[in-house]
Design a protein around this motif. Structure first.
Motif, short mmCIF file in Angstrom:
data_model
loop_
_atom_site.label_atom_id
_atom_site.label_comp_id
_atom_site.label_asym_id
_atom_site.label_seq_id
_atom_site.Cartn_x
_atom_site.Cartn_y
_atom_site.Cartn_z
N TYR A 35 -21.59 27.37 -26.55
CA TYR A 35 -21.06 27.33 -25.02
C TYR A 35 -20.99 28.69 -24.51
O TYR A 35 -20.47 29.68 -25.24
N ALA A 42 -16.98 27.44 -15.58
CA ALA A 42 -16.97 26.12 -16.63
C ALA A 42 -17.87 26.67 -17.94
O ALA A 42 -18.70 27.27 -17.91
N LEU A 45 -23.48 24.76 -21.85
CA LEU A 45 -24.00 24.58 -23.08
C LEU A 45 -25.20 25.38 -23.20
O LEU A 45 -26.00 25.41 -21.90
N GLY A 98 -24.45 11.78 -30.22
CA GLY A 98 -23.91 10.44 -29.37
C GLY A 98 -22.89 11.00 -28.33
O GLY A 98 -22.16 11.84 -28.54
N ALA A 99 -22.77 10.40 -27.29
CA ALA A 99 -22.01 10.83 -26.13
C ALA A 99 -20.44 10.75 -26.43
O ALA A 99 -19.87 11.51 -25.77
N ASN B 94 -20.13 13.49 -19.96
CA ASN B 94 -21.52 13.43 -20.40
C ASN B 94 -22.19 12.07 -20.20
O ASN B 94 -21.36 11.19 -19.82
N GLU B 95 -23.57 12.01 -20.10
CA GLU B 95 -23.88 10.69 -19.91
C GLU B 95 -24.33 10.05 -21.06
O GLU B 95 -24.31 10.37 -22.24
N SER B 96 -23.95 8.68 -20.83
CA SER B 96 -23.92 7.62 -22.01
C SER B 96 -25.17 6.66 -21.74
O SER B 96 -25.52 6.43 -20.64
N GLY B 98 -26.09 8.71 -25.75
CA GLY B 98 -26.91 9.66 -26.52
C GLY B 98 -26.86 11.14 -26.13
O GLY B 98 -27.53 11.82 -26.66
N ALA B 99 -26.43 11.58 -24.88
CA ALA B 99 -26.47 12.72 -24.56
C ALA B 99 -25.32 13.59 -25.26
O ALA B 99 -24.22 13.42 -25.19
N ASN B 100 -25.76 14.60 -25.59
CA ASN B 100 -24.86 15.72 -26.28
C ASN B 100 -24.21 16.72 -25.32
O ASN B 100 -23.09 17.08 -25.73
N ASN B 101 -24.94 16.91 -24.19
CA ASN B 101 -24.45 18.01 -23.48
C ASN B 101 -23.07 17.58 -22.56
O ASN B 101 -23.16 16.56 -21.93
N LEU B 102 -21.88 18.22 -22.83
CA LEU B 102 -20.83 18.19 -22.05
C LEU B 102 -20.82 19.00 -20.61
O LEU B 102 -21.23 20.13 -20.88
N PHE B 104 -18.85 20.45 -18.17
CA PHE B 104 -17.34 20.71 -17.86
C PHE B 104 -17.14 21.19 -16.39
O PHE B 104 -17.79 21.70 -15.74
#
Lengths: 114, 114
Positions: A35, A42, A45, A98-99, B94-96, B98-102, B104
């Motif tokens: 990040y 913020a 990523l 995984g989220a 993050n989106e559920s 499966g998404a890894n991107n957080l 912030f």
């Protein structure tokens, strides 16, 4: 203690001079993230690795590259740093994709570009 | 893309006061929600997370957060703050699935006065 380690904690580089930031983890996590956090903004990523699979965010500049030679280490390479790349760079890991997976963060490397 | 809003940039409270930090997000689908805390000089740590079930989530150190889907909110609360709660607090989404991107928020700095 298992942890995420970033070296160095502070990095000074010159405009245009390539720089590499290092991240290592003792958690044996599959996923490693980089990040960028600019002042008062913020964390954003840049990219992540799921095992050896590299996933670049669409808006990450080409100037930023990453390498993951093994499970434990991940590097962020900035090929030609500009003044706008001065920021805190955070490395994080998670056990799996995984989220809902919790991300564990390192202390960050503060990059200064002169 | 997701956006996360934390409207309070800096909150100053006296010890024993009650705390509520606002967090709103923009995504209309299923989400996972997190609060991270960064104590002075330390790395980001997970405070609590919501991914399903009871919308009232309890975390470490007496913190809790309530997911209100209709308001796209995930506000953080603590009934009685301590000086040691002085830190920066980040909401993340993050989106559920499966998404890894957080994604912030920009963070809220909490200062607790003894």
């Amino acid at each position: 203690d298992a942890m995420v380690i970033q070296n160095p904690r502070y990095q000074v580089t010159q405009f245009g001079k390539p720089v590499t930031l290092s991240c290592s983890q003792t958690l044996n996590h599959n996923v490693m993230y980089w990040y960028q956090q600019k002042s008062s903004q913020a964390p954003k990523l840049l990219f992540h690795y799921y095992d050896k699979d590299f996933n670049n965010e669409a808006d990450t500049p080409d100037n930023f590259q990453s390498r993951r030679p093994n499970t434990s280490f991940c590097f962020l390479d900035i090929r030609s740093p500009g003044l706008g790349d001065a920021a805190m760079y955070l490395c994080a890991t998670s056990r799996a994709g995984g989220a809902a997976a919790e991300q564990f963060f390192g202390p960050g490397t503060r990059l200064t570009v002169l | 893309a997701q956006s996360v809003s934390q409207h309070n940039h800096h909150v100053i409270l006296s010890e024993a006061a009650s705390l509520e930090l606002g967090c709103n997000y923009s995504y209309g689908g299923t989400v996972n929600l997190f609060w991270y805390v960064q104590y002075p000089g330390q790395h980001l740590q997970l405070l609590l997370k919501y991914f399903s079930g009871d919308p009232l989530v309890k975390g470490i150190k007496g913190f809790e957060a309530e997911f209100i889907k209709s308001k796209f909110s995930f506000n953080l609360r603590k009934p009685s703050v301590q000086w040691s709660d002085t830190a920066e607090y980040f909401c993340a989404v993050n989106e559920s699935p499966g998404a890894n991107n957080l994604f912030f928020g920009t963070g809220t700095r909490l200062t607790v006065i003894p």
